[in-house]
Write an enzyme that holds these catalytic residues in place. Structure first.
Site, short mmCIF file in Angstrom:
data_model
loop_
_atom_site.label_atom_id
_atom_site.label_comp_id
_atom_site.label_asym_id
_atom_site.label_seq_id
_atom_site.Cartn_x
_atom_site.Cartn_y
_atom_site.Cartn_z
N ASN A 278 0.82 -1.21 0.00
CA ASN A 278 0.00 0.00 0.00
C ASN A 278 0.85 1.26 0.00
O ASN A 278 0.34 2.37 0.17
CB ASN A 278 -0.95 0.00 1.21
CG ASN A 278 -2.08 -1.00 1.06
OD1 ASN A 278 -2.50 -1.30 -0.05
ND2 ASN A 278 -2.56 -1.53 2.17
N HIS A 280 2.99 2.46 2.14
CA HIS A 280 3.31 3.14 3.39
C HIS A 280 4.05 2.17 4.29
O HIS A 280 4.11 0.97 4.03
CB HIS A 280 2.05 3.72 4.07
CG HIS A 280 0.98 2.73 4.37
ND1 HIS A 280 -0.35 3.01 4.34
CD2 HIS A 280 1.03 1.41 4.71
CE1 HIS A 280 -1.08 1.96 4.66
NE2 HIS A 280 -0.25 0.97 4.89
N CYS A 315 2.53 6.42 7.77
CA CYS A 315 3.90 6.94 7.69
C CYS A 315 4.44 6.62 6.30
O CYS A 315 4.41 5.46 5.87
CB CYS A 315 4.78 6.31 8.77
SG CYS A 315 6.52 6.79 8.71
#
Length: 438
Positions: A278, A280, A315
């Site tokens: 994804n 991240h 993040c």
């Protein structure tokens, strides 16, 4: 009859057409392959088709294009994602249980999943949670071309993100041990999904760990949380089970730390290997960043037994991260490897663990509050809050006596620290003569 073309070098051309076989077996096709004018027609399975094409013209294999409109693609051929519910997966040693909606997988603890003490790391347990969750969706026949996303989610540009996770560990599996992982899903409010796990020893049936988590959906384009579409709810709700691995009456509130936290680890930078499908940072990396902030001297004599994680934002690979850690007021302080002060009140007050189970009175427990946040810019943004609970090694062997076996092989400083802990436990939880050390 669908067709696909494979661009190749100028001296070779391939054109194929295929159709599903009448027997309904997954992956069976009757394929017409035409290579440089030489035609052949016979049934193929996905992997056999790729092998045939590689033999006829190796250059064509690398040029297979991924198409979602029913055309064969190299990715789909190699993955062989089921389009219908499967009951047994011989490759992953998985099977559907719990009246056809739960999932169980048998796993051998690998050498790269354990640490110096030959026990599985917390990171390994989190990786197993993630892998079995994905395999569960795989077996359901709902998996699309995403990181656990269903077909309906892909059509709505949605992905799963975890918002909360609670893990309790009673025993850590050891190298070479065969363990079983059970996982299942349930409803969590109107727009969320709960996923639970249990890890047990295959040899003894003893439960080693349990976990529960809450998942919500995020739009992959806007990166904002989304309501659950009715289409997706219709896909996943038949798999819901009213069962919980960890019963949480009222989730514990995690306070936000500030820059005055006792332990701080700054300038953490994600690596490319930390990113998942994804795009991240994978949530397992967050756990490592937080636990590494706890002093090594403390972790040498303690083992993590519980952790509660609250995820605030994703993040990215370009973020600079700061990890903050604050010990509870009952922290035990070390000076030259010897415990000096602050014995835990939890043992006197009869602290209750997960599922309402009272903790062993011969067990010393220590807690930490954690915060991960982005660093830099005009404002630091929270990534994750957490609470962790650790147990002093060697305490609470279940028979009312303290266990000293772990002292063998420890360094002198470690032994002195542990001996002090053991003496502290005797003073706190028993009167003279009521406890003994083996």
């Amino acid at each position: 009859m669908a067709t696909f073309s494979c661009p190749v070098t100028s001296f070779s051309s391939i054109r194929c057409s295929y159709g599903s076989s009448s027997n309904g077996n997954h992956g069976d096709y009757r394929v017409n392959v035409n290579v440089n004018g030489n035609a052949s027609t016979r049934p193929f399975k996905h992997h056999a088709l790729v092998n045939e094409m590689a033999l006829q013209s190796p250059a064509s294999l690398a040029n297979l294009q991924f198409l979602e409109n029913g055309h064969i693609s190299e990715e789909k051929i190699r993955q062989r994602i089921p389009t219908k519910k499967q009951l047994v997966d011989p490759y992953r040693r998985g099977l559907i249980v719990e009246r056809g909606v739960g999932y169980r997988q048998t796993v051998v603890v690998r050498s790269y999943e354990v640490g110096a003490d030959k026990t599985a790391s917390l990171e390994s347990l989190f990786n197993l949670f993630q892998e079995t969750a994905l395999n569960h969706v795989w077996m359901s026949g709902l998996l699309s071309n995403g990181f656990g996303a269903t077909h309906g989610m892909m059509r709505n540009n949605l992905i799963w993100v975890v918002s909360r996770m609670h893990v309790e560990v009673d025993h850590y599996p050891i190298w070479g041990e065969v363990i079983e992982l059970d996982t299942w899903v349930g409803a969590s409010g109107k727009n969320g999904m709960r996923r639970d796990w249990i890890i047990r020893s295959q040899a003894t049936g003893i439960t080693y760990a349990r976990a529960t988590s809450t998942w919500v959906m995020m739009n992959v384009q806007t990166r904002r949380l989304s309501k659950m579409p009715d289409e997706v709810r219709g896909e996943i709700s038949p798999w819901f089970i009213e069962k919980q691995a960890i019963k949480e009456a009222v989730p514990e509130k995690i306070v936000k730390l500030d820059d005055k936290a006792k332990y701080v680890n700054s300038d953490l930078k994600p690596k490319r290997s930390d990113l998942d499908m994804n795009h991240h940072v994978n949530n397992v990396k967050y756990v490592n960043w937080m636990l590494e902030t706890i002093p090594d001297k403390f972790l040498e004599c303690n083992q993590l037994s519980s952790i509660i994680l609250e995820y605030r934002r994703e993040c990215g690979g370009s973020d600079l991260v700061q990890s903050l850690c604050e010990p509870d007021e009952d922290e035990i302080l070390f000076t030259n490897g010897v415990v000096q002060q602050n014995l835990l009140k939890n043992n006197v007050l009869g602290m209750v663990g997960g599922n309402g189970r009272p903790l062993d009175m011969n067990t010393l427990t220590y807690g930490y509050t954690h915060l991960l946040q982005t660093k830099g810019g005009t404002k630091n943004e929270e990534i994750q809050r957490a609470l962790s609970l650790t147990l002093a090694l060697g305490f609470g062997n279940g028979d009312g006596k303290l266990n000293a076996d772990h002292l063998n092989g420890m360094s002198g400083a470690d032994c002195r620290a542990t001996e002090s802990l053991r003496g502290a436990a005797l003073c706190l939880v028993s009167s003279p003569g009521e406890s003994e050390i083996k």
